[in-house]
Design a protein around this motif. Structure first.
Motif, PDB file in Angstrom:
ATOM      1  N   HIS A  61       0.828  -1.204   0.000  1.00 27.11           N
ATOM      2  CA  HIS A  61       0.000   0.000   0.000  1.00 27.11           C
ATOM      3  C   HIS A  61       0.866   1.260   0.000  1.00 27.11           C
ATOM      4  O   HIS A  61       0.492   2.277  -0.595  1.00 27.11           O
ATOM      5  CB  HIS A  61      -0.920   0.002   1.219  1.00 27.11           C
ATOM      6  N   ILE A  62       2.012   1.194   0.660  1.00 31.24           N
ATOM      7  CA  ILE A  62       2.917   2.342   0.702  1.00 31.24           C
ATOM      8  C   ILE A  62       3.492   2.631  -0.684  1.00 31.24           C
ATOM      9  O   ILE A  62       3.566   3.792  -1.113  1.00 31.24           O
ATOM     10  CB  ILE A  62       4.046   2.092   1.719  1.00 31.24           C
ATOM     11  N   ASN A  63       3.895   1.580  -1.409  1.00 34.47           N
ATOM     12  CA  ASN A  63       4.518   1.782  -2.722  1.00 34.47           C
ATOM     13  C   ASN A  63       3.661   2.627  -3.657  1.00 34.47           C
ATOM     14  O   ASN A  63       4.113   3.664  -4.158  1.00 34.47           O
ATOM     15  CB  ASN A  63       4.842   0.439  -3.369  1.00 34.47           C
ATOM     16  N   PRO A  64       2.411   2.215  -3.943  1.00 36.88           N
ATOM     17  CA  PRO A  64       1.636   3.017  -4.893  1.00 36.88           C
ATOM     18  C   PRO A  64       1.290   4.405  -4.382  1.00 36.88           C
ATOM     19  O   PRO A  64       1.196   5.350  -5.170  1.00 36.88           O
ATOM     20  CB  PRO A  64       0.379   2.171  -5.140  1.00 36.88           C
ATOM     21  N   MET A  65       1.112   4.562  -3.054  1.00 35.11           N
ATOM     22  CA  MET A  65       0.796   5.896  -2.538  1.00 35.11           C
ATOM     23  C   MET A  65       1.961   6.850  -2.752  1.00 35.11           C
ATOM     24  O   MET A  65       1.766   8.015  -3.138  1.00 35.11           O
ATOM     25  CB  MET A  65       0.430   5.822  -1.061  1.00 35.11           C
ATOM     26  N   LEU A  66       3.185   6.381  -2.510  1.00 33.19           N
ATOM     27  CA  LEU A  66       4.336   7.260  -2.708  1.00 33.19           C
ATOM     28  C   LEU A  66       4.635   7.464  -4.191  1.00 33.19           C
ATOM     29  O   LEU A  66       5.128   8.527  -4.593  1.00 33.19           O
ATOM     30  CB  LEU A  66       5.552   6.711  -1.970  1.00 33.19           C
ATOM     31  N   GLN A  67       4.331   6.488  -5.017  1.00 31.72           N
ATOM     32  CA  GLN A  67       4.431   6.708  -6.464  1.00 31.72           C
ATOM     33  C   GLN A  67       3.441   7.789  -6.902  1.00 31.72           C
ATOM     34  O   GLN A  67       3.778   8.676  -7.695  1.00 31.72           O
ATOM     35  CB  GLN A  67       4.167   5.397  -7.213  1.00 31.72           C
TER      36      GLN A  67
ATOM     37  N   ALA B 254       2.217  10.134  -4.973  1.00 29.94           N
ATOM     38  CA  ALA B 254       2.693  11.403  -4.410  1.00 29.94           C
ATOM     39  C   ALA B 254       3.760  12.026  -5.301  1.00 29.94           C
ATOM     40  O   ALA B 254       3.753  13.243  -5.557  1.00 29.94           O
ATOM     41  CB  ALA B 254       3.236  11.180  -3.005  1.00 29.94           C
ATOM     42  N   ASN B 255       4.693  11.207  -5.782  1.00 29.89           N
ATOM     43  CA  ASN B 255       5.731  11.725  -6.671  1.00 29.89           C
ATOM     44  C   ASN B 255       5.148  12.252  -7.974  1.00 29.89           C
ATOM     45  O   ASN B 255       5.594  13.275  -8.506  1.00 29.89           O
ATOM     46  CB  ASN B 255       6.761  10.630  -6.961  1.00 29.89           C
ATOM     47  N   LEU B 256       4.171  11.552  -8.503  1.00 31.40           N
ATOM     48  CA  LEU B 256       3.532  12.015  -9.734  1.00 31.40           C
ATOM     49  C   LEU B 256       2.857  13.375  -9.521  1.00 31.40           C
ATOM     50  O   LEU B 256       2.991  14.285 -10.348  1.00 31.40           O
ATOM     51  CB  LEU B 256       2.498  10.993 -10.203  1.00 31.40           C
ATOM     52  N   LEU B 257       2.125  13.498  -8.423  1.00 36.24           N
ATOM     53  CA  LEU B 257       1.428  14.753  -8.148  1.00 36.24           C
ATOM     54  C   LEU B 257       2.414  15.879  -7.860  1.00 36.24           C
ATOM     55  O   LEU B 257       2.182  17.041  -8.238  1.00 36.24           O
ATOM     56  CB  LEU B 257       0.455  14.569  -6.991  1.00 36.24           C
TER      57      LEU B 257
ATOM     58  N   PRO C 246      12.999  14.132   0.412  1.00 38.56           N
ATOM     59  CA  PRO C 246      13.208  15.439   1.056  1.00 38.56           C
ATOM     60  C   PRO C 246      12.239  16.508   0.561  1.00 38.56           C
ATOM     61  O   PRO C 246      12.098  17.551   1.212  1.00 38.56           O
ATOM     62  CB  PRO C 246      14.658  15.779   0.666  1.00 38.56           C
ATOM     63  N   HIS C 247      11.573  16.255  -0.550  1.00 38.48           N
ATOM     64  CA  HIS C 247      10.645  17.230  -1.118  1.00 38.48           C
ATOM     65  C   HIS C 247       9.235  17.102  -0.549  1.00 38.48           C
ATOM     66  O   HIS C 247       8.360  17.885  -0.899  1.00 38.48           O
ATOM     67  CB  HIS C 247      10.603  17.086  -2.647  1.00 38.48           C
ATOM     68  N   PHE C 248       9.013  16.119   0.345  1.00 38.34           N
ATOM     69  CA  PHE C 248       7.720  15.948   0.993  1.00 38.34           C
ATOM     70  C   PHE C 248       7.795  16.349   2.462  1.00 38.34           C
ATOM     71  O   PHE C 248       8.863  16.314   3.076  1.00 38.34           O
ATOM     72  CB  PHE C 248       7.247  14.487   0.941  1.00 38.34           C
ATOM     73  N   THR C 249       6.652  16.681   3.037  1.00 38.90           N
ATOM     74  CA  THR C 249       6.514  16.869   4.480  1.00 38.90           C
ATOM     75  C   THR C 249       5.886  15.606   5.064  1.00 38.90           C
ATOM     76  O   THR C 249       4.862  15.139   4.564  1.00 38.90           O
ATOM     77  CB  THR C 249       5.609  18.072   4.791  1.00 38.90           C
ATOM     78  N   PHE C 250       6.511  15.060   6.102  1.00 36.63           N
ATOM     79  CA  PHE C 250       6.010  13.838   6.739  1.00 36.63           C
ATOM     80  C   PHE C 250       5.541  14.140   8.156  1.00 36.63           C
ATOM     81  O   PHE C 250       6.220  14.854   8.895  1.00 36.63           O
ATOM     82  CB  PHE C 250       7.102  12.765   6.789  1.00 36.63           C
TER      83      PHE C 250
ATOM     84  N   PRO D 211      -1.336   3.591 -14.325  1.00 40.58           N
ATOM     85  CA  PRO D 211      -0.408   2.503 -13.964  1.00 40.58           C
ATOM     86  C   PRO D 211       0.905   3.065 -13.431  1.00 40.58           C
ATOM     87  O   PRO D 211       1.826   3.387 -14.186  1.00 40.58           O
ATOM     88  CB  PRO D 211      -0.208   1.780 -15.308  1.00 40.58           C
ATOM     89  N   PHE D 212       1.031   3.178 -12.132  1.00 48.57           N
ATOM     90  CA  PHE D 212       2.195   3.825 -11.526  1.00 48.57           C
ATOM     91  C   PHE D 212       3.537   3.207 -11.942  1.00 48.57           C
ATOM     92  O   PHE D 212       4.517   3.949 -12.116  1.00 48.57           O
ATOM     93  CB  PHE D 212       2.068   3.824 -10.002  1.00 48.57           C
ATOM     94  N   PRO D 213       3.647   1.874 -12.109  1.00 51.01           N
ATOM     95  CA  PRO D 213       4.954   1.324 -12.501  1.00 51.01           C
ATOM     96  C   PRO D 213       5.460   1.823 -13.853  1.00 51.01           C
ATOM     97  O   PRO D 213       6.669   1.770 -14.102  1.00 51.01           O
ATOM     98  CB  PRO D 213       4.702  -0.193 -12.546  1.00 51.01           C
ATOM     99  N   LYS D 214       4.564   2.311 -14.706  1.00 46.09           N
ATOM    100  CA  LYS D 214       5.012   2.843 -15.997  1.00 46.09           C
ATOM    101  C   LYS D 214       5.608   4.233 -15.855  1.00 46.09           C
ATOM    102  O   LYS D 214       6.301   4.709 -16.762  1.00 46.09           O
ATOM    103  CB  LYS D 214       3.851   2.886 -17.001  1.00 46.09           C
ATOM    104  N   TYR D 215       5.337   4.894 -14.752  1.00 45.15           N
ATOM    105  CA  TYR D 215       5.868   6.237 -14.522  1.00 45.15           C
ATOM    106  C   TYR D 215       7.101   6.221 -13.619  1.00 45.15           C
ATOM    107  O   TYR D 215       8.052   6.976 -13.837  1.00 45.15           O
ATOM    108  CB  TYR D 215       4.795   7.123 -13.873  1.00 45.15           C
ATOM    109  N   LEU D 216       7.060   5.386 -12.566  1.00 42.81           N
ATOM    110  CA  LEU D 216       8.085   5.431 -11.535  1.00 42.81           C
ATOM    111  C   LEU D 216       8.343   4.032 -10.994  1.00 42.81           C
ATOM    112  O   LEU D 216       7.441   3.192 -10.965  1.00 42.81           O
ATOM    113  CB  LEU D 216       7.626   6.319 -10.364  1.00 42.81           C
TER     114      LEU D 216
END
Length: 462
Positions: A25-31, A33-36, A59-63, A242-247
């Motif tokens: 679940h973490i993988n696609p959410m962070l993919q 996030a990077n796309l957005l 480093p470009h995100f706030t956690f 399809p997130f794997p095609k982007y990142l």
């Protein structure tokens, strides 16, 4: 990816994302996030301390950590998370904690407009929180459209008595869903629509329908036959990307990846290696483990096998394997950079647990599959890949060395394998085309950016 004109928003809009705390679940959410972020949005990630993302990689995100910050609070304990108990979703307790955190964030963000909250579908209680704050909530669904349709039908399946059938019915078809066999339904892990997992799925479906939109980690051409049903059952905006095609998902891996496997693959022949990985939480007993091992050796095909520490119940790692097991053909590692392995020209097939991330990554890299589902939606994905798209072989009856070696040879050596690889190659081409200007995934991504940019948030006084 095809070069194209990017749609960008000015970075004065923030999106808050809340992943479910497991690798798949973490993988696609962070993919996502990077796309957005690449489209101009500022990103805040809410997360639990259980399975904390690798923050230094972003480093470009706030956690912001949430829910389980107090180690003395048993409501949000690690055991509740691992055991998937009803407390896992935290119900009203979780809603109260989340609401306070969001109120603080909305009050602080004076220079940036918070456009929306995007949560994993399993965090169903977040819908009521978002509604109370007039904050649009979008849902990230990390499973396939097909499995979501089946999960929506659990009350029907329970009413028809499928969950209580004995082993004599395993090979029978499910009349309401002729693609499936009874054993596929039983492998979901539900006894009735009253058990905790069924109640979780019911709430997930209900609150997904109440959301402002659904983001699917998929593409139209992969599940086109299911799209009309989903759009009917979930009458909200849907975006298939399809997130794997982007990142790649390497940066979000919770486990350290053994990068030396790439050098090992470089030394192997084209499409000669079977990659074996059963995901981040699946487990087998020692007997099953040895059947897998003997099946691999008996197939006489080179293999790269991911054996996660804890994969074998009661073992630390490889204690059960004979010393002479590996020989020259096999390599065993604790974790691997999966997308890079699947993209390597030496990889000829993927023996997988049929989790949706792994399944989609395999399709996107044109790799044929051997499917051994464990639980949840995995049996549904396996059936869809083997019987609908016909890009994999389904090992339906557990782990038996003879069946394993036979399945490996079917995919890696026999004529059937060539036909499977051709079909998955065509799917990869469709995924590639979908990313081009005018393609379904490209248009879905642009529509998502436009949709989020158009959302109107009523600012409340706190």
């Amino acid at each position: 990816m095809e070069n194209q004109q990017e749609t960008l928003v000015s970075r004065n809009r923030r999106i808050i994302l809340f992943p479910f705390p497991f690798q798949g679940h973490i993988n696609p959410m962070l993919q996502l996030a990077n796309l957005l972020y690449s489209k101009g949005f500022s990103i805040t990630i809410l997360h639990t301390n259980f399975n904390t993302p690798k923050i230094s990689n972003y480093p470009h995100f706030t956690f912001i950590s949430i829910l389980d910050n107090d180690p003395e609070d048993e409501r949000f304990s690690k055991s509740s998370l691992i055991n998937f108990a009803p407390n896992f979703i935290f119900k009203q307790d979780g809603a109260d904690v989340l609401r306070k955190e969001l109120e603080l964030l909305l009050a602080l963000e004076k220079d940036e407009l918070v456009s929306c909250l995007i949560t994993d579908a399993f965090w169903h209680f977040t819908q009521s929180v978002a509604d109370s704050l007039n904050l649009p909530r979008l849902v990230l669904r990390t499973s396939s459209l097909y499995s979501t349709i089946i999960f929506s039908s659990i009350p029907l399946l329970d009413d028809r008595g499928y969950f209580t059938l004995d082993d004599s019915h395993l090979e029978e078809q499910v009349s309401e869903f002729p693609l499936l066999k009874v054993k596929d339904i039983l492998k979901i892990g539900i006894k009735s629509d009253k058990d905790p997992y069924a109640e979780l799925l019911s709430e997930m479906i209900k609150q997904t329908k109440a959301s402002s939109g659904i983001i699917w980690n998929s593409f139209k051409e992969l599940e086109e036959t299911e799209l009309e049903r989903v759009q009917h059952d979930f009458p909200v905006q849907s975006f298939l990307i399809p997130f794997p095609k982007y990142l790649t998902s390497s940066s979000s891996s919770l486990l350290d990846q053994d990068q030396t496997v790439i050098h090992w693959l470089d030394q192997q022949s084209t499409e000669s290696v079977l990659y074996v990985s059963f995901g981040s939480i699946s487990q087998v007993d020692e007997k099953e483990f040895l059947e897998i091992a003997h099946g691999l050796v008996n197939s006489k095909q080179p293999f790269l096998w991911v054996v996660r520490p804890g994969f074998v119940k009661g073992s630390t790692w490889l204690e059960s394997l004979p010393d002479e097991f590996l020989g020259e053909k096999g390599r065993v590692v604790k974790w691997a950079p999966q997308q890079e392995v699947l993209a390597h020209e030496a990889t000829g097939a993927f023996w997988t647990h049929s989790g949706w991330n792994s399944t989609l990554e395999s399709v996107c890299e044109s790799v044929a599959m051997i499917c051994s589902p464990f639980r949840g939606d995995q049996s549904l994905d396996a059936r869809y890949m083997s019987d609908v798209l016909r890009v994999g072989v389904y090992l339906e009856n557990g782990f038996e060395r003879g069946e394993i070696s036979s399945a490996i040879k079917r995919v890696m050596v026999d004529e059937e394998g060539k036909e499977i690889r051709e079909r998955v190659r065509v799917l990869k081409q469709k995924a590639d085309v979908s990313l081009m200007k005018g393609g379904s995934s490209n248009e879905s991504m642009e529509s998502l950016v436009d949709y989020i940019s158009s959302l109107q948030v009523s600012v409340l006084e706190f």
